[in-house]
Design a protein around this motif. Structure first.
Motif, PDB file in Angstrom:
ATOM      1  N   VAL A   6       0.859  -1.181   0.000  1.00  0.00           N
ATOM      2  CA  VAL A   6       0.000   0.000   0.000  1.00  0.00           C
ATOM      3  C   VAL A   6       0.902   1.241   0.000  1.00  0.00           C
ATOM      4  O   VAL A   6       1.922   1.265   0.704  1.00  0.00           O
ATOM      5  CB  VAL A   6      -0.921   0.018   1.256  1.00  0.00           C
ATOM      6  N   VAL A   7       0.524   2.231  -0.781  1.00  0.00           N
ATOM      7  CA  VAL A   7       1.264   3.501  -0.793  1.00  0.00           C
ATOM      8  C   VAL A   7       0.324   4.606  -0.324  1.00  0.00           C
ATOM      9  O   VAL A   7      -0.773   4.762  -0.856  1.00  0.00           O
ATOM     10  CB  VAL A   7       1.789   3.833  -2.207  1.00  0.00           C
ATOM     11  N   LEU A   8       0.770   5.366   0.666  1.00  0.00           N
ATOM     12  CA  LEU A   8       0.038   6.570   1.080  1.00  0.00           C
ATOM     13  C   LEU A   8       0.748   7.745   0.415  1.00  0.00           C
ATOM     14  O   LEU A   8       1.960   7.934   0.614  1.00  0.00           O
ATOM     15  CB  LEU A   8       0.069   6.731   2.603  1.00  0.00           C
ATOM     16  N   GLY A   9       0.007   8.500  -0.395  1.00  0.00           N
ATOM     17  CA  GLY A   9       0.651   9.582  -1.146  1.00  0.00           C
ATOM     18  C   GLY A   9      -0.239  10.781  -1.334  1.00  0.00           C
ATOM     19  O   GLY A   9      -1.299  10.922  -0.701  1.00  0.00           O
ATOM     20  N   LEU A  10       0.241  11.658  -2.195  1.00  0.00           N
ATOM     21  CA  LEU A  10      -0.500  12.874  -2.562  1.00  0.00           C
ATOM     22  C   LEU A  10      -0.138  13.135  -4.020  1.00  0.00           C
ATOM     23  O   LEU A  10       1.053  13.210  -4.346  1.00  0.00           O
ATOM     24  CB  LEU A  10      -0.044  14.039  -1.674  1.00  0.00           C
ATOM     25  N   TRP A  11      -1.144  13.273  -4.890  1.00  0.00           N
ATOM     26  CA  TRP A  11      -0.884  13.278  -6.341  1.00  0.00           C
ATOM     27  C   TRP A  11       0.111  14.350  -6.769  1.00  0.00           C
ATOM     28  O   TRP A  11       0.885  14.168  -7.701  1.00  0.00           O
ATOM     29  CB  TRP A  11      -2.200  13.430  -7.126  1.00  0.00           C
ATOM     30  N   SER A  12       0.104  15.511  -6.090  1.00  0.00           N
ATOM     31  CA  SER A  12       0.946  16.626  -6.541  1.00  0.00           C
ATOM     32  C   SER A  12       2.334  16.635  -5.892  1.00  0.00           C
ATOM     33  O   SER A  12       3.143  17.506  -6.203  1.00  0.00           O
ATOM     34  CB  SER A  12       0.235  17.947  -6.230  1.00  0.00           C
ATOM     35  N   SER A  13       2.590  15.697  -5.005  1.00  0.00           N
ATOM     36  CA  SER A  13       3.869  15.709  -4.287  1.00  0.00           C
ATOM     37  C   SER A  13       4.966  14.981  -5.057  1.00  0.00           C
ATOM     38  O   SER A  13       4.919  13.763  -5.246  1.00  0.00           O
ATOM     39  CB  SER A  13       3.714  15.065  -2.901  1.00  0.00           C
ATOM     40  N   MET A  14       5.974  15.752  -5.486  1.00  0.00           N
ATOM     41  CA  MET A  14       7.098  15.148  -6.220  1.00  0.00           C
ATOM     42  C   MET A  14       7.868  14.189  -5.317  1.00  0.00           C
ATOM     43  O   MET A  14       8.529  13.277  -5.787  1.00  0.00           O
ATOM     44  CB  MET A  14       8.022  16.219  -6.820  1.00  0.00           C
ATOM     45  N   ILE A  15       7.771  14.411  -4.029  1.00  0.00           N
ATOM     46  CA  ILE A  15       8.462  13.530  -3.077  1.00  0.00           C
ATOM     47  C   ILE A  15       7.734  12.180  -3.000  1.00  0.00           C
ATOM     48  O   ILE A  15       8.359  11.119  -3.045  1.00  0.00           O
ATOM     49  CB  ILE A  15       8.513  14.192  -1.679  1.00  0.00           C
ATOM     50  N   ALA A  16       6.411  12.247  -2.937  1.00  0.00           N
ATOM     51  CA  ALA A  16       5.620  11.009  -2.838  1.00  0.00           C
ATOM     52  C   ALA A  16       5.659  10.198  -4.124  1.00  0.00           C
ATOM     53  O   ALA A  16       5.640   8.965  -4.091  1.00  0.00           O
ATOM     54  CB  ALA A  16       4.184  11.356  -2.455  1.00  0.00           C
ATOM     55  N   MET A  17       5.725  10.896  -5.267  1.00  0.00           N
ATOM     56  CA  MET A  17       5.717  10.191  -6.564  1.00  0.00           C
ATOM     57  C   MET A  17       6.894   9.240  -6.713  1.00  0.00           C
ATOM     58  O   MET A  17       6.829   8.267  -7.447  1.00  0.00           O
ATOM     59  CB  MET A  17       5.830  11.220  -7.703  1.00  0.00           C
ATOM     60  N   GLU A  34      -4.776   8.071  -1.594  1.00  0.00           N
ATOM     61  CA  GLU A  34      -4.498   9.513  -1.602  1.00  0.00           C
ATOM     62  C   GLU A  34      -4.790  10.087  -0.206  1.00  0.00           C
ATOM     63  O   GLU A  34      -5.845   9.810   0.369  1.00  0.00           O
ATOM     64  CB  GLU A  34      -5.398  10.166  -2.674  1.00  0.00           C
ATOM     65  N   GLU A  35      -3.856  10.874   0.307  1.00  0.00           N
ATOM     66  CA  GLU A  35      -4.047  11.511   1.617  1.00  0.00           C
ATOM     67  C   GLU A  35      -4.464  12.970   1.438  1.00  0.00           C
ATOM     68  O   GLU A  35      -4.059  13.622   0.464  1.00  0.00           O
ATOM     69  CB  GLU A  35      -2.740  11.482   2.422  1.00  0.00           C
ATOM     70  N   ASP A  36      -5.235  13.477   2.389  1.00  0.00           N
ATOM     71  CA  ASP A  36      -5.518  14.902   2.457  1.00  0.00           C
ATOM     72  C   ASP A  36      -4.680  15.403   3.639  1.00  0.00           C
ATOM     73  O   ASP A  36      -4.952  15.055   4.789  1.00  0.00           O
ATOM     74  CB  ASP A  36      -7.022  15.100   2.708  1.00  0.00           C
ATOM     75  N   LEU A  37      -3.655  16.185   3.349  1.00  0.00           N
ATOM     76  CA  LEU A  37      -2.696  16.546   4.413  1.00  0.00           C
ATOM     77  C   LEU A  37      -3.288  17.480   5.470  1.00  0.00           C
ATOM     78  O   LEU A  37      -2.722  17.644   6.545  1.00  0.00           O
ATOM     79  CB  LEU A  37      -1.430  17.156   3.808  1.00  0.00           C
ATOM     80  N   ARG A  38      -4.451  18.080   5.132  1.00  0.00           N
ATOM     81  CA  ARG A  38      -5.111  18.917   6.148  1.00  0.00           C
ATOM     82  C   ARG A  38      -6.026  18.082   7.032  1.00  0.00           C
ATOM     83  O   ARG A  38      -6.586  18.574   8.003  1.00  0.00           O
ATOM     84  CB  ARG A  38      -5.906  20.040   5.464  1.00  0.00           C
ATOM     85  N   PRO A 203       1.504  18.925 -15.875  1.00  0.00           N
ATOM     86  CA  PRO A 203       2.098  20.142 -15.289  1.00  0.00           C
ATOM     87  C   PRO A 203       1.097  21.284 -15.094  1.00  0.00           C
ATOM     88  O   PRO A 203       1.225  22.073 -14.169  1.00  0.00           O
ATOM     89  CB  PRO A 203       3.177  20.530 -16.295  1.00  0.00           C
ATOM     90  N   ARG A 204       0.055  21.354 -15.958  1.00  0.00           N
ATOM     91  CA  ARG A 204      -0.924  22.438 -15.813  1.00  0.00           C
ATOM     92  C   ARG A 204      -1.811  22.230 -14.588  1.00  0.00           C
ATOM     93  O   ARG A 204      -2.261  23.162 -13.947  1.00  0.00           O
ATOM     94  CB  ARG A 204      -1.783  22.554 -17.080  1.00  0.00           C
ATOM     95  N   LYS A 205      -2.020  20.949 -14.257  1.00  0.00           N
ATOM     96  CA  LYS A 205      -2.812  20.627 -13.068  1.00  0.00           C
ATOM     97  C   LYS A 205      -1.991  21.001 -11.801  1.00  0.00           C
ATOM     98  O   LYS A 205      -2.532  21.516 -10.818  1.00  0.00           O
ATOM     99  CB  LYS A 205      -3.121  19.117 -13.100  1.00  0.00           C
ATOM    100  N   VAL A 206      -0.695  20.752 -11.890  1.00  0.00           N
ATOM    101  CA  VAL A 206       0.204  21.129 -10.787  1.00  0.00           C
ATOM    102  C   VAL A 206       0.195  22.651 -10.618  1.00  0.00           C
ATOM    103  O   VAL A 206       0.139  23.161  -9.496  1.00  0.00           O
ATOM    104  CB  VAL A 206       1.649  20.618 -11.054  1.00  0.00           C
ATOM    105  N   TYR A 207       0.221  23.348 -11.766  1.00  0.00           N
ATOM    106  CA  TYR A 207       0.203  24.814 -11.727  1.00  0.00           C
ATOM    107  C   TYR A 207      -1.061  25.322 -11.025  1.00  0.00           C
ATOM    108  O   TYR A 207      -0.992  26.213 -10.162  1.00  0.00           O
ATOM    109  CB  TYR A 207       0.304  25.349 -13.163  1.00  0.00           C
ATOM    110  N   ASP A 208      -2.219  24.757 -11.380  1.00  0.00           N
ATOM    111  CA  ASP A 208      -3.479  25.158 -10.733  1.00  0.00           C
ATOM    112  C   ASP A 208      -3.430  24.892  -9.234  1.00  0.00           C
ATOM    113  O   ASP A 208      -3.884  25.710  -8.431  1.00  0.00           O
ATOM    114  CB  ASP A 208      -4.669  24.380 -11.329  1.00  0.00           C
ATOM    115  N   LYS A 209      -2.839  23.766  -8.867  1.00  0.00           N
ATOM    116  CA  LYS A 209      -2.711  23.433  -7.443  1.00  0.00           C
ATOM    117  C   LYS A 209      -1.816  24.476  -6.748  1.00  0.00           C
ATOM    118  O   LYS A 209      -2.087  24.911  -5.628  1.00  0.00           O
ATOM    119  CB  LYS A 209      -2.119  22.015  -7.310  1.00  0.00           C
TER     120      LYS A 209
END
Ligand code: GS8
Length: 220
Positions: A6-17, A34-38, A203-209
Motif C-alpha cells: 500500500v502507498v500513502l501519497g498525494l498526487w501533486s507531491s514530487m516527493i511522494a511520486m 491519496e491523503e488529504d494533508l489537512r 504540469p498544468r494541473k500542478v500549476y493550478d494546485k
C-alpha cells in the motif's frame, strides 16, 4: 501468501511520486491511497508517527518512511524483480545516495521559494534553483541517465520534480531549458518512459494546485 503493498501519497507531491515510480520500475503491484494533508488519516498517523508525512510504503502491514529510504527499500525488497535501481559497487552506491541527499536538502526548498516569494527574494530563489540544477547537470555530464545507461536511484528521485518545472517557470517567468538544456533533454528522455510519464501529473494541473497554495498561504 499474496503480498500486500500500500502507498500513502498525494498526487501533486514530487516527493511522494518517487515511491510509485520505483514500484513501477520494479513491476510491483500496489494499492494507492491519496491523503488529504489537512485531514490526515489515522492510518498515516499510525504508520508514520514520527514525521506524520507522506509518502509511506506499507509492505505486508509494516511501514517504511522517508521517500529516498523507501526507494532503496523497494530495490532491496524486490531485488529479483525488474532492474536494479542502485549500483552494486559500494562506492557508486554511496555516490548515488550523496546526490539524492543533495537534492533532498536543496531542490524542494529552492523550488518552493520561487512560488512563495516575490520581488528580490524571488529573483534570489530563481538564481539558487538554477545553480542547483546546473550542478546536477554537471553530474549528469554526457551520460544517458544519472545511473549511466540505466535509469536508476538518482533519476527516480529527481525526475519527479519535472512536473513542477512548468509552475516554477510560469510563476518565476524564466526558462530552465535556456540555462540547463542537457538536464531538460534528460527529463524528456525519462518522460519517454511510460512507467514514469503515467505517474507524473499534468504540469498544468500542478500549476493550478500551486495557484491554490499561493492563495492558501497568502502569497501576495
Ligand atoms: C519529506 C516528506 C514530505 O515533506 C521524505 O519522504 O523524503 N523527507 C521526507 N512530505 C510532505 C508532502 S510533500 O510536500 C508532507 O507529508 N507534509 C505534511 C506535513 O508536513 O504535515
Amino acid at each position: 501468501m499474496a503480498e500486500e503493498v500500500v502507498v500513502l501519497g498525494l498526487w501533486s507531491s514530487m516527493i511522494a511520486m518517487r515511491t510509485r515510480v520505483a514500484l513501477a520500475e520494479k513491476g510491483v503491484e500496489y494499492e494507492y491511497r491519496e491523503e488529504d494533508l489537512r485531514n490526515k488519516t489515522s492510518l498515516l498517523l499510525e504508520m508514520n508517527p514520527i514525521h506524520k508525512k507522506i509518502p509511506v510504503l506499507i509492505h505486508n502491514g509494516k511501514p517504511v518512511c522517508e521517500s529516498a529510504n523507501i526507494v532503496q527499500y523497494i530495490d532491496e525488497a524486490w531485488k529479483d524483480k525488474g532492474p536494479a535501481l542502485l549500483p552494486s559497487d559500494p562506492y557508486e552506491r554511496a555516490q548515488a545516495r550523496f546526490w539524492v541527499d543533495y537534492i533532498d536538502k536543496n531542490l524542494y526548498e529552492a523550488g518552493k521559494n520561487i512560488w512563495s516569494t516575490k520581488g528580490e527574494e524571488q529573483e534570489a530563489a530563481k538564481k539558487i534553483f538554477l545553480e542547483i540544477l546546473k550542478l546536477l547537470e554537471g553530474e549528469l555530464g554526457d551520460k544517458t541517465y544519472f545511473g549511466g545507461e540505466s535509469f536508476g536511484f538518482v533519476d527516480i528521485n529527481l525526475v519527479t520534480f519535472h512536473c513542477w518545472f512548468f509552475t516554477y517557470e510560469t510563476i518565476g517567468n524564466f526558462s530552465i531549458e535556456a540555462v540547463c538544456p542537457t538536464l531538460i533533454a534528460w527529463c524528456k528522455r525519462c518522460m519517454q518512459k511510460e512507467r514514469v510519464s503515467r505517474i507524473l501529473p499534468d504540469p498544468r494541473k500542478v500549476y493550478d494546485k500551486c495557484l491554490f497554495l499561493q492563495k492558501y498561504y497568502g502569497v501576495p
